[in-house]
Motif scaffolding. Structure first.
Motif, PDB file in Angstrom:
ATOM      1  N   SER A 486       0.817  -1.217   0.000  1.00 46.32           N
ATOM      2  CA  SER A 486       0.000   0.000   0.000  1.00 46.32           C
ATOM      3  C   SER A 486       0.845   1.259   0.000  1.00 46.32           C
ATOM      4  CB  SER A 486      -0.924   0.027   1.223  1.00 46.32           C
ATOM      5  OG  SER A 486      -1.862  -1.013   1.165  1.00 46.32           O
ATOM      6  N   GLN A 487       0.201   2.318  -0.455  1.00 49.88           N
ATOM      7  CA  GLN A 487       0.717   3.671  -0.274  1.00 49.88           C
ATOM      8  C   GLN A 487      -0.469   4.558   0.067  1.00 49.88           C
ATOM      9  OE1 GLN A 487       3.785   4.395  -0.102  1.00 49.88           O
ATOM     10  NE2 GLN A 487       4.710   2.565  -0.995  1.00 49.88           N
ATOM     11  N   PHE A 488      -0.187   5.588   0.863  1.00 52.89           N
ATOM     12  CA  PHE A 488      -1.261   6.455   1.326  1.00 52.89           C
ATOM     13  C   PHE A 488      -0.736   7.867   1.512  1.00 52.89           C
ATOM     14  CE2 PHE A 488      -2.940   8.743   4.966  1.00 52.89           C
ATOM     15  CZ  PHE A 488      -4.291   8.809   4.674  1.00 52.89           C
ATOM     16  N   GLU A 489      -1.576   8.853   1.221  1.00 53.13           N
ATOM     17  CA  GLU A 489      -1.324  10.235   1.614  1.00 53.13           C
ATOM     18  C   GLU A 489      -2.645  10.976   1.661  1.00 53.13           C
ATOM     19  OE1 GLU A 489       0.738  12.941  -0.864  1.00 53.13           O
ATOM     20  OE2 GLU A 489      -0.201  12.241  -2.700  1.00 53.13           O
ATOM     21  N   CYS A 490      -2.663  12.064   2.395  1.00 52.37           N
ATOM     22  CA  CYS A 490      -3.878  12.860   2.516  1.00 52.37           C
ATOM     23  C   CYS A 490      -3.509  14.313   2.742  1.00 52.37           C
ATOM     24  CB  CYS A 490      -4.756  12.335   3.651  1.00 52.37           C
ATOM     25  SG  CYS A 490      -4.089  12.646   5.300  1.00 52.37           S
ATOM     26  N   SER A 491      -4.511  15.145   2.913  1.00 55.31           N
ATOM     27  CA  SER A 491      -4.282  16.582   3.067  1.00 55.31           C
ATOM     28  C   SER A 491      -3.755  16.960   4.447  1.00 55.31           C
ATOM     29  CB  SER A 491      -5.595  17.345   2.812  1.00 55.31           C
ATOM     30  OG  SER A 491      -6.592  16.936   3.736  1.00 55.31           O
ATOM     31  N   LEU A 837       0.819   0.559  16.916  1.00 56.30           N
ATOM     32  CA  LEU A 837       0.840   0.597  15.449  1.00 56.30           C
ATOM     33  C   LEU A 837      -0.538   0.367  14.840  1.00 56.30           C
ATOM     34  CD1 LEU A 837       4.149  -1.307  14.583  1.00 56.30           C
ATOM     35  CD2 LEU A 837       3.808   1.032  15.380  1.00 56.30           C
ATOM     36  N   TYR A 838      -1.574   0.232  15.682  1.00 57.89           N
ATOM     37  CA  TYR A 838      -2.890  -0.138  15.153  1.00 57.89           C
ATOM     38  C   TYR A 838      -3.541   0.898  14.244  1.00 57.89           C
ATOM     39  CZ  TYR A 838      -3.303   1.318  20.124  1.00 57.89           C
ATOM     40  OH  TYR A 838      -3.138   1.910  21.353  1.00 57.89           O
ATOM     41  N   PRO A 839      -3.174   2.209  14.259  1.00 55.78           N
ATOM     42  CA  PRO A 839      -3.786   3.096  13.243  1.00 55.78           C
ATOM     43  C   PRO A 839      -3.371   2.769  11.813  1.00 55.78           C
ATOM     44  CG  PRO A 839      -2.941   4.378  15.091  1.00 55.78           C
ATOM     45  CD  PRO A 839      -2.413   2.977  15.253  1.00 55.78           C
ATOM     46  N   GLY A 840      -2.312   1.991  11.623  1.00 48.13           N
ATOM     47  CA  GLY A 840      -1.805   1.733  10.273  1.00 48.13           C
ATOM     48  C   GLY A 840      -2.810   1.098   9.349  1.00 48.13           C
ATOM     49  N   ALA A 841      -3.708   0.266   9.882  1.00 43.18           N
ATOM     50  CA  ALA A 841      -4.757  -0.325   9.044  1.00 43.18           C
ATOM     51  C   ALA A 841      -5.830   0.696   8.707  1.00 43.18           C
ATOM     52  CB  ALA A 841      -5.375  -1.529   9.753  1.00 43.18           C
ATOM     53  N   TRP A 842      -6.117   1.598   9.646  1.00 43.10           N
ATOM     54  CA  TRP A 842      -7.195   2.574   9.453  1.00 43.10           C
ATOM     55  C   TRP A 842      -6.914   3.530   8.300  1.00 43.10           C
ATOM     56  CZ3 TRP A 842      -6.968   8.009  10.539  1.00 43.10           C
ATOM     57  CH2 TRP A 842      -8.199   8.676  10.402  1.00 43.10           C
ATOM     58  N   TYR A 843      -5.670   3.863   8.062  1.00 42.01           N
ATOM     59  CA  TYR A 843      -5.382   4.783   6.965  1.00 42.01           C
ATOM     60  C   TYR A 843      -5.818   4.197   5.627  1.00 42.01           C
ATOM     61  CZ  TYR A 843      -2.936   7.713  10.249  1.00 42.01           C
ATOM     62  OH  TYR A 843      -2.666   8.539  11.313  1.00 42.01           O
ATOM     63  N   ALA A 848      -8.787   6.146   3.689  1.00 41.13           N
ATOM     64  CA  ALA A 848      -8.861   5.957   2.239  1.00 41.13           C
ATOM     65  C   ALA A 848     -10.129   5.221   1.830  1.00 41.13           C
ATOM     66  CB  ALA A 848      -7.637   5.191   1.729  1.00 41.13           C
ATOM     67  N   GLY A 849     -10.733   4.487   2.764  1.00 41.79           N
ATOM     68  CA  GLY A 849     -12.033   3.880   2.518  1.00 41.79           C
ATOM     69  C   GLY A 849     -12.029   2.546   1.814  1.00 41.79           C
ATOM     70  N   ILE A 850     -10.874   1.849   1.731  1.00 40.97           N
ATOM     71  CA  ILE A 850     -10.818   0.535   1.077  1.00 40.97           C
ATOM     72  C   ILE A 850     -11.008  -0.528   2.148  1.00 40.97           C
ATOM     73  CG2 ILE A 850      -9.421  -1.046  -0.302  1.00 40.97           C
ATOM     74  CD1 ILE A 850      -7.844   1.424  -1.280  1.00 40.97           C
ATOM     75  N   ALA A 877      -7.854  12.334   0.270  1.00 39.73           N
ATOM     76  CA  ALA A 877      -6.993  11.206   0.620  1.00 39.73           C
ATOM     77  C   ALA A 877      -6.900  10.297  -0.594  1.00 39.73           C
ATOM     78  CB  ALA A 877      -7.540  10.449   1.819  1.00 39.73           C
ATOM     79  N   ARG A 878      -5.767   9.679  -0.736  1.00 41.56           N
ATOM     80  CA  ARG A 878      -5.591   8.705  -1.816  1.00 41.56           C
ATOM     81  C   ARG A 878      -4.756   7.545  -1.317  1.00 41.56           C
ATOM     82  NH1 ARG A 878      -2.668  13.022  -4.078  1.00 41.56           N
ATOM     83  NH2 ARG A 878      -4.292  13.242  -5.675  1.00 41.56           N
ATOM     84  N   ALA A 879      -5.043   6.381  -1.858  1.00 41.28           N
ATOM     85  CA  ALA A 879      -4.286   5.183  -1.507  1.00 41.28           C
ATOM     86  C   ALA A 879      -4.327   4.203  -2.665  1.00 41.28           C
ATOM     87  CB  ALA A 879      -4.858   4.525  -0.249  1.00 41.28           C
ATOM     88  N   THR A 880      -3.284   3.407  -2.752  1.00 41.08           N
ATOM     89  CA  THR A 880      -3.291   2.233  -3.604  1.00 41.08           C
ATOM     90  C   THR A 880      -3.030   1.032  -2.711  1.00 41.08           C
ATOM     91  OG1 THR A 880      -0.925   2.462  -4.087  1.00 41.08           O
ATOM     92  CG2 THR A 880      -2.477   3.428  -5.658  1.00 41.08           C
TER      93      THR A 880
END
Length: 957
Positions: A486-491, A837-843, A848-850, A877-880
């Motif tokens: 995965s990759q993630f970023e947001c505002s 480290l549990y917020p890592g799944a939430w992103y 990102a909503g996947i 927000a965007r993620a792959t």
């Protein structure tokens, strides 16, 4: 035009502190997703082609010992603008040679056309596999219209030794034995060598090497492979894992030297040294057949066989472990350049002072290492070097990391240059991590780790006469070589920082095929900490093989007593081989593969939840079947410690922890004897029972499912009766941990559940003023609950804080990794830890909503649900995410009251988009998208494979 494979390569490279800048390329991935695919099979008329072939979750694995391996692939679209791509059938070819595979001759297995849309967990169905052979395979599919695709690129796997009787080699070691009474380690890391005569250069030669302690392999002076700290960590009272090395290219006609170098490391780990049938020294077993032919038949005889035995010879190397490989005594390494033998692994070596190796029979089972090895990542260079008044030099590496360092040194022959590693700027050394280099006759040299690693940000160097240059010092993170997902970023820049640091921390903890709690003090695989990391791991990395291996570790340690008694007391050892206390065959220690350290029911309970998470994530039914006995025995053990349907306190002081390391936990003291701990552990017991019942249902085990469901209902009622506070709608002490555990375990009756959820909301937003107030276990349960409930607002409240306790507080205090405790400066605690480290799944699945569809495992069907406009302050927000079905993309933004979406749905899957009615979208341009019945107040749209750009309609239309 962007090329997807190149982008994947870019995204696979881990960045340290500036990774967020690289995300500027991510918008292009989603915008041009359909136009940038560079698929070699695009000439095919089919809409898809199979790519990324895997065997047992690994690409081209070597030395596997699975008789019926599972194969898989993903589908890549060849129709750049199309929709609805899928698979209706597949055909697999497995051949004994590459040439036969090219000719489409599946002499090992031709599956024929199988009408199926499955692409993962497909069991091999050909002739019986032979040991030490290569198998080449490829696959083609029929698309949604029945059109046959091009063949995939070829892949392969090689086999290890399937039967224990095939091992003719002996375990060998040196005569140096570890003295447990010595203040430190007294033995060297030994060398071993053997000469082998060959009448011609071979075409095939695989050497299988297993060791207790780390090892490196050399052939004619050349290091084989780039894996470091091999093999993967294993319970060495039970088994050893072997690594397969292809050595054919390094062998030659005539005399050859095969050499092994062992590192002491886990061979003297205190719980392992209680095993009575092996020596207190690193040992190794190696065996390999050497063939003239590249593809020998089953009856072909090798031209030579290499096998460790007493004919090998040994010599101490210049390297030695500094430390005891014990709690806070992991130490480091010392290299004595005066003892160097540069030609120790070549024909030119003088063997006159080498000694015969000693055979050491053991009962260890031998298994293939079915997980990627450790490798070096992310070269790190210092950001500053300070000369200090005491003559030492302080090096700032700029980031806290676990791994290797390389430092050039100079001095007089015999000078000892010392290196101390620290996580804290004010301390020269933390957790006794230190290494050293003794200067040889040349007056110069280079220290470099080999069989240990350090952890920290600062290095204090003592003994140098002049200040080192920045280019004289390098570092590398060492971790298991799994692939990024995965990759993630947001505002929100704080969220980007938290996500980046969680990933960096996770990677620095993944040493040896399991997640360590901390890499400097303990290096233990705690089950409780696994709850805080496992879903973060799955949503960010490709960890199917990694977690499969870790579950085998848990099966190995079952039956071992946890912390009761003295760690060095023989009564603490494994029940199968000693006369220690036996509680129940299903008892679990709190860690694996290490069975050490404290914990509670939520630690052993990972054996229920982790297989279920894997099944949900990968659609892997076998992981449920393989671990079902483990699960059943664990629940049986817990059941034996219940009274009136309530779990009772059991074990010693460190055996019944509930939540752990919540804010101010040190001042409040241990909580294992308090009512709130009994409440939380009982709620977790119910959660385990409900999860196990789901597993039993999937496997068709109706009796067990009924039994566990009935027990869960009875225990839930008992917990509610005993611990519910009717006037406050809370449980026990009203903590977030107990509220979350009760809700996740479905303890509250339906009539009060919503009130309990509102009480949790009030606890977060009002009582704690938006801050988190849980530890490792409670926090993992809290975030799991809120993610599943879609309460992004409550999660965002906690992750957006910058005052204590919070992740933002860590950032404000200069953290480069996630801490063990919410407090920074408490002595003895780690600043690189698995706790939070549990917020890592939430992103990925929240911001990102996947999201996984709970009713359809393996992402064959998944949910896309952007956070509600009022849930966060994030504007985009965007993620792959590389799911088991392929690359999913999600990008959302809100501007001027309108929601914009870009969604990429991989072939062979379906997405369900969930939106509030106020953000209804215009779908008229997409015939592959249809509205389906709503749920929970959401409009729902079904999206077939393809790429979508959507915008909500203006308010009032």
């Amino acid at each position: 035009m962007l090329n997807l494979p190149n982008l994947h390569h870019v995204f696979s490279q881990r960045q340290t502190l500036n990774m967020m800048n690289k995300f500027q390329i991510l918008p292009f991935l989603l915008v041009f997703f359909c136009s940038c695919l560079d698929v070699k099979a695009s000439k095919s008329r089919a809409s898809v082609v199979p790519v990324r072939l895997q065997c047992e979750y690994l690409e081209n694995p070597t030395g596997i010992d699975v008789p019926l391996p599972r194969l898989g692939w993903i589908l890549e679209a060849t129709d750049k603008t199309g929709f609805g791509q899928g698979q209706t059938a597949y055909r697999i070819l497995v051949s004994s040679t590459e040439k036969l595979l090219q000719k489409e001759n599946g002499d090992i297995w031709d599956s024929g056309w199988i009408d199926s849309d499955e692409t993962q967990q497909i069991q091999y169905g050909g002739v019986a596999l032979q040991s030490d052979r290569a198998y080449h395979w490829k696959v083609q599919v029929k698309d949604e219209n029945g059109v046959v695709s091009a063949w995939s690129e070829p892949a392969f796997w090689t086999t290890g030794l399937f039967d224990a009787s095939e091992w003719q080699a002996s375990w060998i070691g040196s005569g140096e034995l570890y003295n447990t009474a010595a203040p430190g380690n007294n033995i060297s890391d030994p060398w071993f060598r053997k000469t082998v005569e060959l009448s011609e250069k071979p075409r095939k030669a695989t050497l299988f090497v297993a060791s207790v302690g780390y090892h490196e392999l050399y052939v004619n002076g050349e290091r084989i492979g780039d894996e470091v700290l091999a093999p993967a960590v294993t319970d060495h009272t039970k088994r050893a894992r072997y690594v397969a090395y292809d050595i054919a290219d390094q062998l030659k006609r005539g005399t050859n030297v095969i050499a092994l170098w062992l590192g002491t490391s886990w061979s003297i780990f205190p719980p392992y040294i209680l095993q009575k049938d092996r020596p207190l020294t690193p040992i190794v077993i190696a065996q390999g057949a050497i063939y003239r032919e590249e593809f020998p038949s089953g009856e072909a005889k090798p031209m030579a066989v290499v096998a460790t035995d007493a004919s090998w010879i040994t010599h101490p190397s210049p390297n030695r472990l500094l430390g005891k490989w014990d709690f806070a005594k992991m130490g480091g390494e010392i290299w004595d350049a005066r003892k160097e033998l540069p030609q120790w692994n070549t024909l030119a070596c003088d063997e006159s002072d080498w000694n015969p190796a000693i055979e050491y029979p053991t009962t260890l089972a031998l298994s293939a290492q079915l997980v990627a090895g450790n490798r070096l990542f992310d070269e790190i260079t210092p950001v500053a070097i300070e000369a200090r008044p005491d003559g030492s030099y302080r090096v700032d590496m700029g980031v806290n990391f676990a791994g290797w360092t390389e430092i050039k040194v100079s001095g007089q022959p015999g000078d000892t240059i010392r290196f101390q590693y620290s996580e804290r700027q004010q301390d020269d050394m933390t957790f006794n991590l230190h290494s050293a280099y003794v200067v040889g006759a040349s007056g110069t040299g280079t220290f470099r780790n080999r069989f240990n690693y350090s952890s920290g940000r600062w290095i204090t160097i003592r003994g140098l006469k002049s200040k080192p240059a920045i280019q004289d010092i390098k570092g590398w993170m060492v971790r298991t070589d799994f692939q990024n997902a995965s990759q993630f970023e947001c505002s929100d820049s704080l969220q980007n920082w938290i996500y980046d640091r969680i990933r960096w921390t996770f990677e620095n903890l993944s040493l040896g095929g399991y997640i360590v709690d901390c890499p400097q003090r303990e290096r233990m695989g705690y089950g409780g900490d696994a709850h805080a990391t496992s879903e973060t791991g799955m949503f960010n990395y490709q960890l199917g093989a990694f977690y499969t291996k870790w579950m085998q570790d848990w099966r190995d340690v079952q039956g071992t007593e946890p912390m009761v008694g003295n760690m060095l007391d023989p009564n603490h050892a494994r029940k199968a081989v000693t006369s220690g206390r036996i509680w129940n065959n299903g008892v679990l220690p709190h860690t694996a593969p290490t069975y050490w350290g404290g914990g509670g029911p939520a630690w052993g309970g990972i054996v229920v939840t982790l297989p279920w998470f894997m099944y949900q994530h990968h659609g892997d039914k076998q992981v449920l079947e393989t671990n079902f006995h483990l699960i059943s025995e664990w629940l049986g053990f817990l059941q034996s410690h219940t009274k009136d349907n309530l779990l009772q306190r059991f074990g010693g002081q460190w055996d019944f922890l509930g939540d752990w390391l919540w804010p101010n936990a040190t001042a409040e003291g241990m909580n294992n004897d308090k009512p709130e701990t009994l409440c939380l552990n009982n709620a977790y017991y119910v959660f385990n029972l409900r999860t196990a019942a789901k597993i039993a249902r999937v496997l068709g085990k109706v009796a067990e499912a009924d039994q566990w469901e009935q027990q869960a209902s009875a225990s839930a009622q008992a917990v509610h009766t005993r611990y519910f506070n009717a006037g406050d709608d809370s449980y026990a002490d009203g903590s977030m941990a107990n509220l979350a555990a009760a809700l996740l375990a479905e303890i509250p009756p339906p009539a009060v559940r919503e009130r309990v959820m509102q009480r949790l909301e009030r606890e977060i937003l009002e009582v704690r003023k938006g801050h988190i107030h849980t530890g490792i276990t409670g926090g993992a349960l809290l975030f799991k609950l809120l993610r599943e409930a879609g309460r992004n607002d409550l999660i965002y409240s906690m992750v957006s804080q910058t005052t204590y306790p919070s992740w933002g507080y860590m950032k404000e205090n200069g953290a480069t990794t996630i801490w063990e405790m919410w407090e920074k400066d408490l002595p003895g605690h780690s600043l690189l830890h698995s706790s939070y480290l549990y917020p890592g799944a939430w992103y990925i699945d929240g911001l990102a909503g996947i999201k996984r569809d709970p009713e359809v495992p393996g992402f064959r069907r998944f949910i896309v649900r952007p956070p509600l406009a009022t849930a966060t302050d994030v504007t985009w927000a965007r993620a792959t995410f590389h799911s088991p079905q392929g690359l999913i993309g999600s990008y959302w933004s809100r501007e001027d009251g309108r929601l914009k979406l870009e969604i990429s749905v991989p072939p062979n899957s379906v997405a369900v988009l969930e939106l509030l009615p106020s953000e209804q979208i215009d779908r008229t341009s997409y015939g592959s998208m249809k509205e389906i019945p709503g749920r929970d107040g959401f409009l729902r749209y079904e999206l077939q494979p393809g790429h979508y750009r959507l915008t909500s309609q203006p308010a009032g239309l």
